[in-house]
Each structure stands twice: as structure tokens, then as C-alpha cells.
Design an enzyme around this catalytic site. Structure first.
Site, PDB file in Angstrom:
ATOM      1  CE  LYS A 163      -2.674  11.261   5.670  1.00 18.22           C
ATOM      2  NZ  LYS A 163      -3.832  10.471   6.051  1.00 18.22           N
ATOM      3  CG  HIS A 167       3.632   3.241  -0.618  1.00 21.41           C
ATOM      4  ND1 HIS A 167       2.904   4.346  -0.265  1.00 21.41           N
ATOM      5  CD2 HIS A 167       3.830   2.538   0.529  1.00 21.41           C
ATOM      6  CE1 HIS A 167       2.663   4.315   1.041  1.00 21.41           C
ATOM      7  NE2 HIS A 167       3.220   3.228   1.539  1.00 21.41           N
ATOM      8  CE  LYS A 202       9.217   7.163   9.504  1.00 25.58           C
ATOM      9  NZ  LYS A 202       8.910   6.369  10.629  1.00 25.58           N
ATOM     10  CB  CYS A 262       5.471   2.110  17.914  1.00 27.31           C
ATOM     11  SG  CYS A 262       6.098   1.631  16.292  1.00 27.31           S
ATOM     12  CB  CYS A 309       2.685  -1.186  17.238  1.00 29.41           C
ATOM     13  SG  CYS A 309       2.529   0.282  16.192  1.00 29.41           S
ATOM     14  CB  CYS A 343       4.262  -2.106  13.148  1.00 32.91           C
ATOM     15  SG  CYS A 343       5.280  -0.779  13.710  1.00 32.91           S
ATOM     16  CG  HIS A 380       4.260   7.688   0.618  1.00 38.48           C
ATOM     17  ND1 HIS A 380       5.384   6.946   0.344  1.00 38.48           N
ATOM     18  CD2 HIS A 380       3.899   7.361   1.886  1.00 38.48           C
ATOM     19  CE1 HIS A 380       5.711   6.217   1.395  1.00 38.48           C
ATOM     20  NE2 HIS A 380       4.800   6.432   2.344  1.00 38.48           N
ATOM     21  CG  HIS A 435       3.352   3.473  13.525  1.00 37.33           C
ATOM     22  ND1 HIS A 435       4.035   2.311  13.340  1.00 37.33           N
ATOM     23  CD2 HIS A 435       2.898   3.854  12.302  1.00 37.33           C
ATOM     24  CE1 HIS A 435       4.003   1.974  12.053  1.00 37.33           C
ATOM     25  NE2 HIS A 435       3.323   2.888  11.404  1.00 37.33           N
TER      26      HIS A 435
HETATM   27  N1  MSP Z   1       1.257  -4.420   4.029  1.00 39.70           N
HETATM   28  C1  MSP Z   1       2.612  -4.540   4.386  1.00 39.70           C
HETATM   29  C2  MSP Z   1       3.355  -5.441   3.396  1.00 39.70           C
HETATM   30  C3  MSP Z   1       2.832  -6.843   3.322  1.00 39.70           C
HETATM   31  S1  MSP Z   1       3.670  -7.773   2.112  1.00 39.70           S
HETATM   32  C4  MSP Z   1       3.174  -9.336   2.356  1.00 39.70           C
HETATM   33  C5  MSP Z   1       3.278  -3.149   4.363  1.00 39.70           C
HETATM   34  N2  MSP Z   1       2.679  -2.240   3.614  1.00 39.70           N
HETATM   35  S2  MSP Z   1       3.131  -0.692   3.501  1.00 39.70           S
HETATM   36  O1  MSP Z   1       2.172  -0.101   2.623  1.00 39.70           O
HETATM   37  O2  MSP Z   1       3.248  -0.119   4.807  1.00 39.70           O
HETATM   38  O3  MSP Z   1       4.548  -0.597   2.906  1.00 39.70           O
HETATM   39  C6  MSP Z   1       5.069  -1.440   1.947  1.00 39.70           C
HETATM   40  C7  MSP Z   1       6.381  -0.994   1.369  1.00 39.70           C
HETATM   41  O4  MSP Z   1       6.380   0.378   0.935  1.00 39.70           O
HETATM   42  C8  MSP Z   1       7.616  -1.036   2.227  1.00 39.70           C
HETATM   43  O5  MSP Z   1       8.156  -2.278   2.469  1.00 39.70           O
HETATM   44  C9  MSP Z   1       8.547  -0.318   1.317  1.00 39.70           C
HETATM   45  O6  MSP Z   1       8.859  -1.169   0.243  1.00 39.70           O
HETATM   46  C10 MSP Z   1       7.705   0.791   0.765  1.00 39.70           C
HETATM   47  N3  MSP Z   1       7.974   2.059   1.429  1.00 39.70           N
HETATM   48  C11 MSP Z   1       7.162   2.739   2.300  1.00 39.70           C
HETATM   49  N4  MSP Z   1       7.788   3.914   2.621  1.00 39.70           N
HETATM   50  C12 MSP Z   1       8.976   4.017   1.984  1.00 39.70           C
HETATM   51  C13 MSP Z   1       9.987   4.980   1.916  1.00 39.70           C
HETATM   52  N5  MSP Z   1       9.955   6.132   2.586  1.00 39.70           N
HETATM   53  N6  MSP Z   1      11.057   4.714   1.102  1.00 39.70           N
HETATM   54  C14 MSP Z   1      11.129   3.560   0.350  1.00 39.70           C
HETATM   55  N7  MSP Z   1      10.191   2.644   0.423  1.00 39.70           N
HETATM   56  C15 MSP Z   1       9.116   2.808   1.261  1.00 39.70           C
HETATM   57  O7  MSP Z   1       4.300  -2.982   4.997  1.00 39.70           O
END
Ligand code: MSP
Length: 480
Positions: A298, A22, A295, A147, A129, A132, A19, A150
Site C-alpha cells: 500500500k 489473494h 513487493k 518485522c 507482530c 503477521c 488484491h 511489516h
Molecule cells: N488469514 C491468514 C490465513 C489463514 S488460513 C487458515 C492470511 N491471510 S492473508 O490475507 O494475509 O493472505 C492469505 C494468502 O494470500 C497468502 O497465503 C497467499 O496465498 C496470498 N497472497 C498474499 N499476497 C500475495 C502475493 N503477493 N502473491 C501471491 N500470493 C499472495 O495469511
């Protein structure tokens, strides 16, 4: 060794598609990588992204989709990769934590840490959890025992034999590290948080799961799987374990979201210290954004797809709109209305309009020949100031500066009414044309970092050998 840069994004969980949260992280890293490539040369920059696949929630997602885990992982990793390709991410490598190059490195590091005496067997009795993928304390949960990130997921009560990492032994070395390297974790506010966390005392952490169905087996006990975070963090190191890349490790710089700072700035450096490996050069933890103040989730149905935004507005708009909307490091908000307004005013009305007007005017009124400027122009100062923002990783600052420069040039055009001036005083008009053309030149250079898809089109408009290129519309995809 000559300076080099190794930039990383987190490896993303593949239980869902990307999304814009990321994408924000990946686009920010991409922007820094593009800047570093211009500065150091392409071969001196290594930009890594990838997928975190050894997680229970992925297994659950595969099950829910009725697909076997390996096929699910492969399909999802392809989806993530395709998304980054579609939105123009210039990664040099994409690592999957199920690849053998990673599994081998995890085994090697786990063994090293074990041999050092920092991994021991014990019992973990407590909460977990899966959302997380984190061990929890009651104090981490909401009043109703859920959590906070979650709330729809059941907290698991674990009572199992685990291997533990002696994190407590690294409290002092880590505090010393932060004292000696005050700029290591940016922004500064995050360093303060981590330092006070370290001062509150560290407990040993469980680094294996006896009951996990999927994941990397422990080298000394295949009945256990390596805890997914312990495995995932190692990806950064795994990707450098080839001859041509080993030197990059010492230039590693992690771009992450603030939610995963403790993993990257407490556990990860402690693991590396234990394994006798140099620590990365730094970490930047950015903020999170909400959508219309809420926030993204989904269940609320407000998840925004980067692909959808890119299809509507184009890739440059996607990156510029996200990265310029709030300071890198702070939290912010995304709204479709603000995005549309940004597109209309800054990109189409600002940048697009300037490039088209200047090239068309020079074509018409100077026969396409760019007049030579004898007076000095501030192009170099502009570029230096721009570089300063990127050196400080002020991505919003860089975009704001870019658009302010566009506004200045547009203002110069409007105030001088150069199209009228050309009819009464061609020499005076030529000076303005030359100056405006230099604005286009420096703007197209900066666009290689900030608006990379438009940059080649801009260069075509700037032209070559003193001749301006044809005018054109740079931003015309804002179908609302
Ligand atoms: N798999 C772990 C990371 C392991 S690194 C060794 C993880 N993955 S994740 O897919 O859940 O999320 C990774 C990153 O996505 C977050 O740290 C962040 O950088 C980014 N974001 C997820 N949602 C976000 C927002 N709503 N806003 C900004 N960044 C966000 O955690």
C-alpha cells in the site's frame, strides 16, 4: 467412499480488500476445482473459501475507519465475497470465522486438545507482530528490531499469561508423517524446508491471548481469546461439520501461499493429531509475485485490484494472465505491459482469432456444415496431455499447452491456406475444415477449466448437430 475432492483457499484477513496476490491463490484453487468437477462430477467437489475475522488487525482497521467491529466485519466479508463473485470464483461455501458453526468447532477442538493434556497454562514473555499475527523471536527481526514483512508496524513486547500448545511433543510424529507421506506437501522444495525446520526442534506455542479484545473465548477460561491462527486453521474442518459434508474431510487439500506453510504443515497437523482427527490429504504452497520487480504494498502504491483488471480485460484474461505467467509453486512477477501483450497475442490474436476464422470459413465455404473427418485426429491425445498437467497441478503448463494447441491450429489454417484450397480441391479442404473444427471442440472443452467465461461462447461457435455456430469476437475488451 468414491473419490471426492475438498479444495480450500486460506481464509483471508479482512483488514483490507483483495488484491491480485489473494486472487492468484483463489483463482488457482478455482481452476483445480473446475478440473475436478469435470473429472468427478459436480457433487463430488467441495470448494471452500472465506474470511479470517478474529484478528487484532481487523479491530484496528475498524477503529481507524470509525466503524464498530461487527459492522466492519460484515461489510468487509461482503466485499471479499463480491470480489470473488465478480471475478467468477466457483466456491461452494464461504466461511467467516465469526460464524457460530466455526466458533462451536473451535471450542470443541480446543477442549479435546486440552483434555488430551496438550494445552497448559504458562507465561509468554516475548515479541508479537500484529501485522503477521505471529509471535516473534529477536532473530526473526531486522537489525533495527522491526518485522521484515511489516516494517511500519510496532513490534509488541508481551508479558502475559497464556495457554500453550505442546507442539514440542509432535516433533517426532510430524517427522514420521513427512517420511511416510513424501508427496503430502508440494512442491518438494517446501517439504525439504519443513523437514529441516522440524529437525531443528519444536517449541511449544502460545495459543491464547489474555489481552486480545476480540476473538473466540477459550471454553475453559473465557478471560482468554484463542490465538487467531489456532482458530483460523480450524475453519477447514468447521465447514465439513454438516451431515452432507462430513465425508469430504478425508479429501481435504489446502492451497496456500508459501508464507503460511509452517502454520499449515507444522501446527495444523499437530493440532489434528492431538485432537485425533485425520490429517488432510495434502497441501500445495504457491509462490509470491512482485509487481514490476517490487513487493506489492500500500505504501508503495503499487497494489493492483483484480476488479480493475477484470473490468479492463475480462475475467478469463485476469485468470489466464495471472496463472500462466509463472510456474505454480515458484515466485514470479506481474507487469501491466506483459499483461497487455499476453492479452493481445495469446487471447485476442490466438484463441479469439482461431475461433472466429474457423467458424466464419466453415459458414462461408461449407454452408455451415462441418465436414465429417474419416482420418483419425489427435483430440483424445490432446485432452489426455492436458489432464496430465492438471493432475500434476502444473497450471502454467496447462495454459502453455492450451496456447500451443491454439498456435498449432492457427498454423494449420495458415499453412494450408484452406480458403484458397477450397476453391480448387474441396475434398482436401474439407479434411482440413473438419480437423480445425475438432481443434475448436477440444479447445472449448479445455476452456471449461482455463477460460470458463468464454467456454459457453466457444461451444456456441462450435455448434451442434454437424452445423457450425455463428462466428464472433471472443476477446475484444483490451481497452488499453
Ligand atoms: N488469514 C491468514 C490465513 C489463514 S488460513 C487458515 C492470511 N491471510 S492473508 O490475507 O494475509 O493472505 C492469505 C494468502 O494470500 C497468502 O497465503 C497467499 O496465498 C496470498 N497472497 C498474499 N499476497 C500475495 C502475493 N503477493 N502473491 C501471491 N500470493 C499472495 O495469511
Amino acid at each position: 467412499m468414491n473419490p471426492a475432492t475438498f479444495l480450500t483457499t486460506p481464509v483471508y484477513y479482512v483488514n483490507d480488500v483483495p488484491h491480485i496476490g489473494h486472487s492468484y491463490c483463489t483463482l488457482a484453487t478455482d481452476t483445480l476445482a473446475r478440473y475436478e468437477r469435470l473429472k468427478l462430477g459436480k457433487e463430488k467437489v467441495f470448494f471452500l473459501t472465506g474470511t479470517d475475522e478474529n484478528s487484532q488487525k481487523t479491530v484496528d482497521a475498524a477503529e481507524k475507519a470509525g466503524i464498530d467491529t461487527a459492522t466492519y466485519l460484515k461489510d468487509m466479508a461482503t466485499k471479499w465475497r463480491n470480489c470473488w463473485d465478480t471475478i467468477g470464483i466457483s466456491y461452494n461455501d464461504f466461511i467467516r470465522t465469526t460464524e457460530s458453526r466455526h466458533v462451536e468447532t473451535v471450542h470443541e477442538l480446543f477442549q479435546k486438545i486440552y483434555d488430551k493434556g496438550d494445552i497448559y497454562k504458562g507465561t509468554y514473555k516475548g515479541l508479537y507482530c500484529t501485522g503477521c499475527e505471529t509471535f516473534k523471536k529477536t532473530s526473526d527481526l531486522s537489525e533495527d528490531g522491526r518485522c521484515t514483512d511489516h516494517p511500519n508496524q510496532e513490534i509488541q513486547q508481551l508479558d502475559e499469561t497464556n495457554y500453550f500448545f505442546r507442539l514440542s511433543a509432535y516433533q517426532e510424529p510430524l517427522l514420521k508423517w513427512f517420511e511416510d507421506n513424501p508427496g503430502w506437501l508440494q512442491p518438494k522444495s517446501r517439504t525439504n524446508e519443513i523437514v529441516s525446520f522440524l529437525k531443528s526442534g519444536l517449541e511449544d506455542v502460545s495459543v491464547s491471548r489474555e489481552t486480545a479484545e476480540f476473538g473466540i473465548s477459550l471454553p475453559m477460561d473465557p478471560s482468554h481469546k484463542v490465538y487467531v491462527w489456532f482458530d483460523a486453521l480450524i475453519n477447514y474442518y468447521s465447514a465439513t461439520r454438516t451431515d452432507s459434508r462430513e465425508d469430504f474431510w478425508q479429501s481435504a487439500y489446502h492451497i496456500i501461499g508459501k508464507d503460511i506453510t509452517r502454520f499449515h504443515c507444522v501446527i495444523w497437523p499437530a493440532m489434528l493429531m492431538s485432537a485425533g482427527i485425520e490429517l488432510p490429504k495434502g497441501v500445495f504452497a504457491h509462490g509470491f509475485f512482485t509487481v514490476n520487480g517490487t513487493k506489492m504494498s500500500k505504501s508503495l502504491g503499487n497494489v493492483i485490484s483484480p476488479i480493475a483488471l477484470s473490468e479492463q480485460y475480462g475475467n478469463d484474461a485476469l485468470r489466464a494472465g495471472l496463472l500462466s505467467s509463472f510456474e505454480f509453486g515458484n515466485d514470479g512477477d506481474f507487469s501491466a505491459d506483459n499483461f497487455a501483450e499476453f492479452y493481445r497475442t495469446k487471447l485476442a490474436g490466438g484463441v479469439g482469432n482461431l475461433f472466429n476464422r474457423v467458424t466464419v470459413l466453415i459458414t462461408k465455404l461449407c454452408d455451415g456444415q462441418v465436414p465429417v473427418l474419416e482420418t483419425s485426429f489427435e483430440a483424445k491425445t490432446i485432452k489426455d496431455e492436458f489432464d496430465g498437467f492438471l493432475e500434476r497441478k502444473q497450471l502454467k503448463g496447462a495454459y502453455d499447452f492450451y496456447f500451443a494447441t491454439v498456435d498449432k491450429a492457427n498454423q494449420r489454417l495458415n499453412e494450408t491456406e484452406v480458403w484458397k484450397l477450397a476453391k480448387v480441391d474441396k475434398d482436401a479442404a474439407d479434411i482440413i475444415f473438419a480437423e480445425l473444427h475438432q481443434y475448436l471442440e477440444v479447445l472449448s472443452e479445455m476452456a471449461e477449466v482455463l477460460l470458463p467465461e468464454s467456454a459457453p461462447k466457444m461451444k456456441d461457435m462450435v455448434g451442434t448437430d454437424g452445423k457450425v455456430g455463428p462466428g464472433g469476437i471472443l476477446f475484444n475488451s483490451g481497452k488499453e
